[in-house]
Design a protein around this motif. Sequence first.
Motif: not given
Length: 124
Positions: A31-36, A51-56, A66-77
Amino acid sequence: VQLQACGGGLVQAGGSLRLSCAASGRTLSNWIMAWFRQAPGKERNSVAGISTIGGYAWYADSVKGRFTISRDNTKSTVYLQMNSLKPEDAAVYYCAAVTVLRGSVTERGSYDYWGQGTQVTVSS
C-alpha cells in the motif's frame, strides 16, 4: 483494511509529536501510504506520503524539513514524525492508503482507505 491513527495531542510551538497509523486486516506492504490534514473550515490537504517499500517520500512544501514520514511494514504501521511544530500545523491528521493510484499522490480522491483522524493542537 482498517486504519487506526493515533499520537495526536497538545504541544507547544516548537515541540514534536509522532503520529502512528496502524493497519488491521492485512499487511501494508503493498500500500502507498499518506498523511493528510484538515483544519476547521478548510480542505483536507496532503502532508506527506511514502511508497510501498519506503524508497520514495513526498512532502507538502509547508512541512519539508520538519516532518518525516516512515513505515515499518513488519508492523503494518506508518509514522509521521513532526518537529518544530507551528500553530498553523494544528489540524486533524488522517492517514490514507491505496494500492493502485488513480491520480496524483497528493489528491484526496486517489486514496481508498482512511483512518479516523487524530487531533493535533499547537499552542503559541
